[in-house]
Design a protein around this motif. Sequence first.
Motif, PDB file in Angstrom:
ATOM      1  N   GLY A 100       0.868  -1.170   0.000  1.00 26.70           N
ATOM      2  CA  GLY A 100       0.000   0.000   0.000  1.00 26.70           C
ATOM      3  C   GLY A 100       0.904   1.219   0.000  1.00 26.70           C
ATOM      4  N   ASN A 102       0.611   3.591   1.916  1.00 22.79           N
ATOM      5  CA  ASN A 102       0.833   3.871   3.343  1.00 22.79           C
ATOM      6  C   ASN A 102       2.181   3.356   3.819  1.00 22.79           C
ATOM      7  OD1 ASN A 102      -1.685   4.833   5.140  1.00 22.79           O
ATOM      8  ND2 ASN A 102      -2.381   3.857   3.272  1.00 22.79           N
ATOM      9  N   PHE A 126      -4.578  13.872   5.284  1.00 17.38           N
ATOM     10  CA  PHE A 126      -4.716  12.430   5.455  1.00 17.38           C
ATOM     11  C   PHE A 126      -4.290  11.969   6.857  1.00 17.38           C
ATOM     12  CE2 PHE A 126      -3.158   8.089   3.754  1.00 17.38           C
ATOM     13  CZ  PHE A 126      -4.410   7.523   3.939  1.00 17.38           C
ATOM     14  N   TYR A 129      -0.654  10.629   8.061  1.00 17.17           N
ATOM     15  CA  TYR A 129       0.546  11.461   8.286  1.00 17.17           C
ATOM     16  C   TYR A 129       0.844  11.639   9.782  1.00 17.17           C
ATOM     17  CZ  TYR A 129      -0.571  12.677   3.393  1.00 17.17           C
ATOM     18  OH  TYR A 129      -0.912  12.628   2.068  1.00 17.17           O
ATOM     19  N   ALA A 176      -1.083  16.026   0.094  1.00 14.62           N
ATOM     20  CA  ALA A 176      -1.956  15.131  -0.675  1.00 14.62           C
ATOM     21  C   ALA A 176      -2.693  15.976  -1.699  1.00 14.62           C
ATOM     22  CB  ALA A 176      -2.945  14.428   0.241  1.00 14.62           C
ATOM     23  N   ASN A 180      -7.342  14.082   0.860  1.00 14.56           N
ATOM     24  CA  ASN A 180      -8.370  13.313   1.539  1.00 14.56           C
ATOM     25  C   ASN A 180      -8.343  13.751   3.015  1.00 14.56           C
ATOM     26  OD1 ASN A 180     -10.017  11.321   2.627  1.00 14.56           O
ATOM     27  ND2 ASN A 180      -8.427   9.744   2.562  1.00 14.56           N
ATOM     28  N   ASP A 207       1.511  13.106  -2.308  1.00 17.34           N
ATOM     29  CA  ASP A 207       0.660  11.910  -2.258  1.00 17.34           C
ATOM     30  C   ASP A 207      -0.424  12.035  -3.330  1.00 17.34           C
ATOM     31  OD1 ASP A 207      -1.289  10.023  -1.606  1.00 17.34           O
ATOM     32  OD2 ASP A 207      -1.034  10.279   0.557  1.00 17.34           O
ATOM     33  N   ALA A 209      -2.693   9.723  -4.448  1.00 17.31           N
ATOM     34  CA  ALA A 209      -3.541   8.523  -4.404  1.00 17.31           C
ATOM     35  C   ALA A 209      -4.734   8.603  -5.371  1.00 17.31           C
ATOM     36  CB  ALA A 209      -4.039   8.290  -2.979  1.00 17.31           C
ATOM     37  N   TYR A 210      -5.195   9.823  -5.644  1.00 15.85           N
ATOM     38  CA  TYR A 210      -6.405   9.979  -6.471  1.00 15.85           C
ATOM     39  C   TYR A 210      -6.120  10.652  -7.806  1.00 15.85           C
ATOM     40  CZ  TYR A 210      -8.436   9.049  -1.917  1.00 15.85           C
ATOM     41  OH  TYR A 210      -8.753   8.483  -0.715  1.00 15.85           O
ATOM     42  N   THR A 237      -0.986   4.786  -5.754  1.00 16.45           N
ATOM     43  CA  THR A 237      -1.527   3.553  -5.185  1.00 16.45           C
ATOM     44  C   THR A 237      -2.353   2.778  -6.200  1.00 16.45           C
ATOM     45  OG1 THR A 237      -2.875   2.658  -3.380  1.00 16.45           O
ATOM     46  CG2 THR A 237      -3.612   4.737  -4.327  1.00 16.45           C
ATOM     47  N   SER A 239      -4.864   1.138  -4.818  1.00 14.94           N
ATOM     48  CA  SER A 239      -6.052   0.929  -3.975  1.00 14.94           C
ATOM     49  C   SER A 239      -7.290   1.667  -4.478  1.00 14.94           C
ATOM     50  CB  SER A 239      -5.782   1.413  -2.547  1.00 14.94           C
ATOM     51  OG  SER A 239      -4.731   0.719  -1.959  1.00 14.94           O
ATOM     52  N   LYS A 240      -7.114   2.719  -5.242  1.00 15.17           N
ATOM     53  CA  LYS A 240      -8.250   3.560  -5.566  1.00 15.17           C
ATOM     54  C   LYS A 240      -8.763   3.227  -6.967  1.00 15.17           C
ATOM     55  CE  LYS A 240      -7.959   4.938  -1.475  1.00 15.17           C
ATOM     56  NZ  LYS A 240      -7.063   5.900  -0.872  1.00 15.17           N
ATOM     57  N   ARG A 248      -3.206  -4.490  -1.016  1.00 15.88           N
ATOM     58  CA  ARG A 248      -2.170  -3.627  -0.457  1.00 15.88           C
ATOM     59  C   ARG A 248      -0.974  -3.491  -1.393  1.00 15.88           C
ATOM     60  NH1 ARG A 248      -4.106  -0.869   0.969  1.00 15.88           N
ATOM     61  NH2 ARG A 248      -2.724   0.027   2.514  1.00 15.88           N
TER      62      ARG A 248
HETATM   63  C1  LIG Z   1      -6.440   6.052   0.152  1.00 18.48           C
HETATM   64  C2  LIG Z   1      -5.264   6.912   0.305  1.00 18.48           C
HETATM   65  C3  LIG Z   1      -3.988   6.401   0.147  1.00 18.48           C
HETATM   66  C4  LIG Z   1      -3.796   4.980  -0.284  1.00 18.48           C
HETATM   67  O1  LIG Z   1      -3.354   4.168   0.704  1.00 18.48           O
HETATM   68  P1  LIG Z   1      -2.911   2.689   0.325  1.00 18.48           P
HETATM   69  O2  LIG Z   1      -2.039   2.329   1.463  1.00 18.48           O
HETATM   70  O3  LIG Z   1      -2.160   2.758  -0.960  1.00 18.48           O
HETATM   71  O4  LIG Z   1      -4.148   1.874   0.246  1.00 18.48           O
HETATM   72  C5  LIG Z   1      -2.904   7.240   0.253  1.00 18.48           C
HETATM   73  N1  LIG Z   1      -3.074   8.540   0.495  1.00 18.48           N
HETATM   74  C6  LIG Z   1      -4.292   9.078   0.634  1.00 18.48           C
HETATM   75  C7  LIG Z   1      -4.416  10.535   0.839  1.00 18.48           C
HETATM   76  C8  LIG Z   1      -5.413   8.281   0.564  1.00 18.48           C
HETATM   77  O5  LIG Z   1      -6.623   8.808   0.734  1.00 18.48           O
END
Ligand SMILES: *Cc1c(COP(=O)(O)O)cnc(C)c1O
Length: 377
Positions: A100, A102, A126, A129, A176, A180, A207, A209-210, A237, A239-240, A248
């Motif tokens: 992930g 993270n 986020f 952090y 970020a 988020n 970051d 992620a999106y 990531t 994940s999104k 992960r």
């Molecule tokens: C969802 C998200 C992540 C992604 O986390 P993973 O560990 O890759 O699932 C990272 N940064 C932000 C701001 C997020 O919202």
Amino acid sequence: MPSSYLEGSYLKLATSGVQQLTPYQPGKPVEELERELGISGSIKLASNENPLGPSSLAVDAIKNLSSVINYYPDGGGFDLSNKLADKHDVDISGITLGNGSNDILELVTRAFLTPEHSAVFSEYSFAVYPIVVQAVGAKANIAKAFPEDHATMPLGHDPEALLSQIDDSTRIIFIANPNNPTGTWLTPSVLEGLFDHIAKDIIIVLDLAYTEYMAEDIKPPIKQWLEKFPNLVVTQTFSKVYALAGLRIGYSISSAEIADVLNRVRQPFNTNMLAQAAALASLDDNEHVVKSVQMNDKGKEFLQKAFTEMGLLHLPTMGNFISINVKQDGLALYQKLLKKGVIVRPVANYAMPEYLRITIGTQEQNERFIETLKQCL
Ligand SMILES: *Cc1c(COP(=O)(O)O)cnc(C)c1O
């Protein structure tokens, strides 16, 4: 004589940073809610997961490997790293894979922060952090965000406030984009202007992620920035939009030198075999990404229109989620929605007690959410 155990003794033995930690609160899983309430057919719009599910190519890739999981994964994740280097047109030596993204945030923190150091990030950013920074006993210098009545980016990152929080102890700044839980963003020119004012001995963690959900004209020019800013670590990531949150897998792109530092602190097999293969296969399914983004755009429009009609303040967003001010205790409204089988995310832990964050779902899920919200308000 060993002294006898006293309640709380072990917490007292933990490092002071760890003692002060509040564990991350994840979105409630559907199974848990249904078990607790004895209901079925609930929907979860709480963790910014892709409601379309993973690419079929990823699912097949996992199936094909299920009989060889007795072997350790490729510790360096060569195939995936190589493909990511191609995708971003950078050298493979700058790619670091994480369990992930993270995991990467934690690696950067462990590599660069001690209790004598600080990290800078914004209010309402986020939740991971502050957790990773506190875990190593370092200080968090938190910048004021834009106010709620800001003309364009309510609760968004304020570049000047971020700069003003940097001091001699600062080693990392986390940004970020989009952020988020707010969904707010900074344009590439504003971000670049911010980076220009940050000393090169401070690691900038950007970051993203999106990022796939962002409008094309405001997507950060990563390659160009990595060439200009040797202190930049970009995290992304699977994940999104790639819909592999359960596996992960995430990564960073940086200079080879910073990647080498991260490589020294990461676990030898931090990313697993199935995650690597699924991520690799997902990169071949651009159609799935396009479809996911299109659905998100439509859903965003539908929800924003509904919120406006209901007179609910909603923050501008470039992510797959929208945060709304419900003008009452968000936690109480969240509980009401839960009872009707709709899981969203209260954000009181982000110091936004009157807000809820809603992941943009399928059209059907979005309609069900709006209907249920109207019943609960
Ligand atoms: C969802 C998200 C992540 C992604 O986390 P993973 O560990 O890759 O699932 C990272 N940064 C932000 C701001 C997020 O919202």
